[in-house]
Design a protein around this motif. Sequence first.
Motif, PDB file in Angstrom:
ATOM      1  N   ALA A   1      -0.421   3.359  -4.735  1.00  0.00           N
ATOM      2  CA  ALA A   1      -1.055   2.666  -3.613  1.00  0.00           C
ATOM      3  C   ALA A   1      -1.740   3.651  -2.676  1.00  0.00           C
ATOM      4  O   ALA A   1      -2.870   3.408  -2.216  1.00  0.00           O
ATOM      5  N   ALA A   2      -1.094   4.771  -2.392  1.00  0.00           N
ATOM      6  CA  ALA A   2      -1.698   5.771  -1.507  1.00  0.00           C
ATOM      7  C   ALA A   2      -2.959   6.373  -2.104  1.00  0.00           C
ATOM      8  O   ALA A   2      -3.845   6.822  -1.372  1.00  0.00           O
ATOM      9  N   GLY A   3      -3.054   6.369  -3.445  1.00  0.00           N
ATOM     10  CA  GLY A   3      -4.197   6.972  -4.123  1.00  0.00           C
ATOM     11  C   GLY A   3      -5.278   6.000  -4.540  1.00  0.00           C
ATOM     12  O   GLY A   3      -6.192   6.379  -5.283  1.00  0.00           O
ATOM     13  N   GLY A   4      -5.196   4.739  -4.102  1.00  0.00           N
ATOM     14  CA  GLY A   4      -6.240   3.774  -4.439  1.00  0.00           C
ATOM     15  C   GLY A   4      -6.041   3.053  -5.749  1.00  0.00           C
ATOM     16  O   GLY A   4      -6.920   2.306  -6.189  1.00  0.00           O
ATOM     17  N   VAL A   5      -4.884   3.258  -6.396  1.00  0.00           N
ATOM     18  CA  VAL A   5      -4.568   2.578  -7.657  1.00  0.00           C
ATOM     19  C   VAL A   5      -3.861   1.271  -7.321  1.00  0.00           C
ATOM     20  O   VAL A   5      -2.829   1.278  -6.641  1.00  0.00           O
ATOM     21  N   THR A   6      -4.384   0.157  -7.807  1.00  0.00           N
ATOM     22  CA  THR A   6      -3.780  -1.148  -7.512  1.00  0.00           C
ATOM     23  C   THR A   6      -3.088  -1.763  -8.718  1.00  0.00           C
ATOM     24  O   THR A   6      -2.340  -2.732  -8.563  1.00  0.00           O
ATOM     25  N   THR A   7      -3.321  -1.221  -9.905  1.00  0.00           N
ATOM     26  CA  THR A   7      -2.675  -1.718 -11.119  1.00  0.00           C
ATOM     27  C   THR A   7      -2.313  -0.539 -11.994  1.00  0.00           C
ATOM     28  O   THR A   7      -3.138   0.360 -12.203  1.00  0.00           O
TER      29      THR A   7
ATOM     30  N   ARG B   1      10.707  -5.105 -10.790  1.00  0.00           N
ATOM     31  CA  ARG B   1      10.280  -6.251  -9.995  1.00  0.00           C
ATOM     32  C   ARG B   1      10.425  -6.051  -8.486  1.00  0.00           C
ATOM     33  O   ARG B   1       9.478  -6.274  -7.732  1.00  0.00           O
ATOM     34  N   PRO B   2      11.579  -5.632  -7.981  1.00  0.00           N
ATOM     35  CA  PRO B   2      11.705  -5.524  -6.521  1.00  0.00           C
ATOM     36  C   PRO B   2      11.108  -4.252  -5.927  1.00  0.00           C
ATOM     37  O   PRO B   2      11.072  -4.107  -4.701  1.00  0.00           O
ATOM     38  N   LYS B   3      10.641  -3.346  -6.782  1.00  0.00           N
ATOM     39  CA  LYS B   3      10.210  -2.032  -6.309  1.00  0.00           C
ATOM     40  C   LYS B   3       8.694  -1.835  -6.311  1.00  0.00           C
ATOM     41  O   LYS B   3       8.213  -0.829  -5.783  1.00  0.00           O
ATOM     42  N   ALA B   4       7.939  -2.762  -6.889  1.00  0.00           N
ATOM     43  CA  ALA B   4       6.530  -2.508  -7.198  1.00  0.00           C
ATOM     44  C   ALA B   4       5.639  -2.674  -5.963  1.00  0.00           C
ATOM     45  O   ALA B   4       5.517  -3.773  -5.417  1.00  0.00           O
ATOM     46  N   HIS B   5       5.000  -1.591  -5.558  1.00  0.00           N
ATOM     47  CA  HIS B   5       4.016  -1.638  -4.483  1.00  0.00           C
ATOM     48  C   HIS B   5       2.638  -2.054  -4.990  1.00  0.00           C
ATOM     49  O   HIS B   5       1.778  -2.439  -4.196  1.00  0.00           O
ATOM     50  N   VAL B   6       2.407  -1.921  -6.288  1.00  0.00           N
ATOM     51  CA  VAL B   6       1.149  -2.340  -6.909  1.00  0.00           C
ATOM     52  C   VAL B   6       1.503  -3.225  -8.096  1.00  0.00           C
ATOM     53  O   VAL B   6       2.664  -3.350  -8.484  1.00  0.00           O
ATOM     54  N   ASP B   7       0.496  -3.850  -8.697  1.00  0.00           N
ATOM     55  CA  ASP B   7       0.748  -4.671  -9.874  1.00  0.00           C
ATOM     56  C   ASP B   7       1.088  -3.779 -11.067  1.00  0.00           C
ATOM     57  O   ASP B   7       0.458  -2.726 -11.266  1.00  0.00           O
ATOM     58  N   VAL B   8       2.058  -4.196 -11.860  1.00  0.00           N
ATOM     59  CA  VAL B   8       2.593  -3.375 -12.941  1.00  0.00           C
ATOM     60  C   VAL B   8       2.671  -4.188 -14.228  1.00  0.00           C
ATOM     61  O   VAL B   8       3.188  -5.308 -14.242  1.00  0.00           O
ATOM     62  N   GLY B   9       2.136  -3.624 -15.302  1.00  0.00           N
ATOM     63  CA  GLY B   9       2.299  -4.170 -16.637  1.00  0.00           C
ATOM     64  C   GLY B   9       2.935  -3.140 -17.541  1.00  0.00           C
ATOM     65  O   GLY B   9       3.179  -1.989 -17.134  1.00  0.00           O
ATOM     66  N   PHE B  10       3.184  -3.527 -18.793  1.00  0.00           N
ATOM     67  CA  PHE B  10       3.974  -2.684 -19.682  1.00  0.00           C
ATOM     68  C   PHE B  10       3.352  -2.608 -21.068  1.00  0.00           C
ATOM     69  O   PHE B  10       2.897  -3.615 -21.624  1.00  0.00           O
ATOM     70  N   TRP B  11       3.348  -1.399 -21.629  1.00  0.00           N
ATOM     71  CA  TRP B  11       3.068  -1.197 -23.042  1.00  0.00           C
ATOM     72  C   TRP B  11       4.373  -1.320 -23.816  1.00  0.00           C
ATOM     73  O   TRP B  11       5.435  -0.930 -23.314  1.00  0.00           O
ATOM     74  N   GLY B  12       4.290  -1.814 -25.036  1.00  0.00           N
ATOM     75  CA  GLY B  12       5.409  -1.723 -25.955  1.00  0.00           C
ATOM     76  C   GLY B  12       5.323  -0.449 -26.772  1.00  0.00           C
ATOM     77  O   GLY B  12       4.308   0.241 -26.774  1.00  0.00           O
ATOM     78  N   GLY B  13       6.401  -0.137 -27.479  1.00  0.00           N
ATOM     79  CA  GLY B  13       6.431   1.070 -28.290  1.00  0.00           C
ATOM     80  C   GLY B  13       6.635   0.775 -29.755  1.00  0.00           C
ATOM     81  O   GLY B  13       7.339  -0.178 -30.116  1.00  0.00           O
ATOM     82  N   VAL B  14       6.004   1.598 -30.610  1.00  0.00           N
ATOM     83  CA  VAL B  14       6.197   1.528 -32.055  1.00  0.00           C
ATOM     84  C   VAL B  14       6.946   2.783 -32.491  1.00  0.00           C
ATOM     85  O   VAL B  14       6.467   3.906 -32.284  1.00  0.00           O
ATOM     86  N   VAL B  15       8.115   2.574 -33.097  1.00  0.00           N
ATOM     87  CA  VAL B  15       8.913   3.669 -33.643  1.00  0.00           C
ATOM     88  C   VAL B  15       9.370   3.256 -35.036  1.00  0.00           C
ATOM     89  O   VAL B  15       9.308   2.074 -35.392  1.00  0.00           O
ATOM     90  N   PRO B  16       9.784   4.204 -35.849  1.00  0.00           N
ATOM     91  CA  PRO B  16      10.267   3.816 -37.181  1.00  0.00           C
ATOM     92  C   PRO B  16      11.378   2.767 -37.086  1.00  0.00           C
ATOM     93  O   PRO B  16      12.332   2.917 -36.317  1.00  0.00           O
TER      94      PRO B  16
END
Length: 445
Positions: free
Chosen positions: A85-91, A117-132
Motif C-alpha cells: 500500500a505504501a508503494g502504490g501496489v493495490t493488488t 483475510r484479517p491482515k490484508a491492506h490491499v487486495d490479495v489473490g493466490f497462485w497454486g503450486g505444481v509439485v510431483p
Amino acid sequence: MPEVSLVLRSTRVVTPEGTRPAAVAVAGERIAAVLPYDADPPPGARLLDVGDHVVLPGLVDTHVHVNDPGRSAWEGFTTATRAAAAGGVTTLLDMPLNSLPPTTTVPNLRIKQEVARPKAHVDVGFWGGVVPGNAGDLRPLHDAGVFGFKCFLSPSGVPEFPELDRERLAAALKEIIGFGGLLIVHAEDPHALESAPHRVGPAYADFLASRPREVENAAVRTLIDTARELDARVHVLHLSSSGALPLLAAAKAAGVRITVETCPHFLTLTAEEVPDGATEFKCCPPIREAANQDALWRALADGTIDCVVSDHSPCTADLKTPDFATAWGGISSLQLGLPAVWTAARRRGHPIEDVARWMSTAPAALAGLTAKGAVAAGRDADFAVLAPDETFTVDPAHLHHRNRVTAYAGRTLYGVVKATWLRGRRIAEAGTVGQPTGQLLERNH
C-alpha cells in the motif's frame, strides 16, 4: 449504481488512451467515468484535486512471496500488504511456496486464506503450486479460485516444493490444459546448473558464474518446446537472461502462447556494482551485467517482455550471510518497485504510461483481473498518486517490510508515492498506512 461520491482530479491521469488532464468520478468501489478536467463534480460529490501529481492505476504485483503462515518471520500478510500500500501496489498475488504449508492443495489454500483475510491492506489473490504427485489437486485448486499454477524446473530452495522434470512438466501442462489454466514457471535448467562452476565465498563474480545465462536459456527452450507441442498457455517468471530473448520473440511470433516478466532489480541493478559479500543483492536467477540489462529494456520496449513485477522474496537478516553460495536468494522490493523502475525508465526516455502498462495493466491481464489495471469506467477505483519529479533516499528503517534488508539502501530514487487508493478508499498517504481493508480475490474477479 451508487452515486458518485468522489472526483479525483489531476493534470496528469494515466488512462488507456494516454496521460491527460482528467477528473475521475468514483461511485462506491468503482470508477463511474473519466471526465474532462474542468467538469463540474456531480451534486454531493467531494472534489479532491492532486494538482500535477500523476494518477496511475494501482499497481498489480503478481509475484510476491508472503511466507505466511509457517515462515512469517520472513514476511507476513500484515507487513507485506502494508508495504504494498505504501508503494502504490493495490493488488498482489501470493506465491505458493515459502509458506508452510505450501499452496498445493485446497485445504492448504484455505489455511492461507484464513491467515490473510484479517491482515490484508490491499487486495490479495493466490497462485497454486505444481509439485510431483499433486496432479489430482490442480483442478480442485482451479475451481477454488487460484489464478494459475507455479512450478520449478530446478530445485526451489525449500524441500516441501520440489521441482518438475520434463516428463512431469508435460503431464502437469496436460492436466492444466484440460481446464484452461495457466502455468507460470521458474525457468532454470538443472543440468546446466550442475555443469556450471560452483565456489563458496563472498565473491559476486563466482556466484554469477554459477548461474550463467545458459541456465535460463536452456529452461526457456524446454518450456517453449513443451508449450508449442501441447498448445499450452505458459508464463516465464523473473527473466534475467538476455540470451533467452530471441527465443521468446520467435516463439511469440510463431503463435506459442507464452508471456514473460522481469523484475525491478534486473532493470535497475547491475552485476558490476554488487560488492563482494553484499548478499542483499543475491537472487536466482541473478542480477547480470549492464549490457544484459540494456537488452531487457529493449525487450520491454518491443513487447517481448510483457510485465514488471517484484518477485519480493524476503528473509530474516541472519539468512543473508556474506557467502553468496549459502545465503538465501531473494530481493525485497515490494514497497520500492514503482520508484525504482520509474527512476530507470525516465533516464531511458520512457514515459510514465509505459511504467503503468508494465506494472499494472499487463500483470492484471496476465492474471485475468478484469476489474484492475486501468483508470477507466467500470474498473475498481484503485489509484497510485505519484510525484514523479520528487526524489527520496532509501532508508531501510522507513520500509514496512518485516525485515528491512534491501539492495536499494542508500539509493536516491525518483517518484514519491503520495497516496494509494483501493476501491475508492484512501488506504495510504505519505507513507502512513491505515487499517486493513483489502479483500481476498479469486480468479475471474
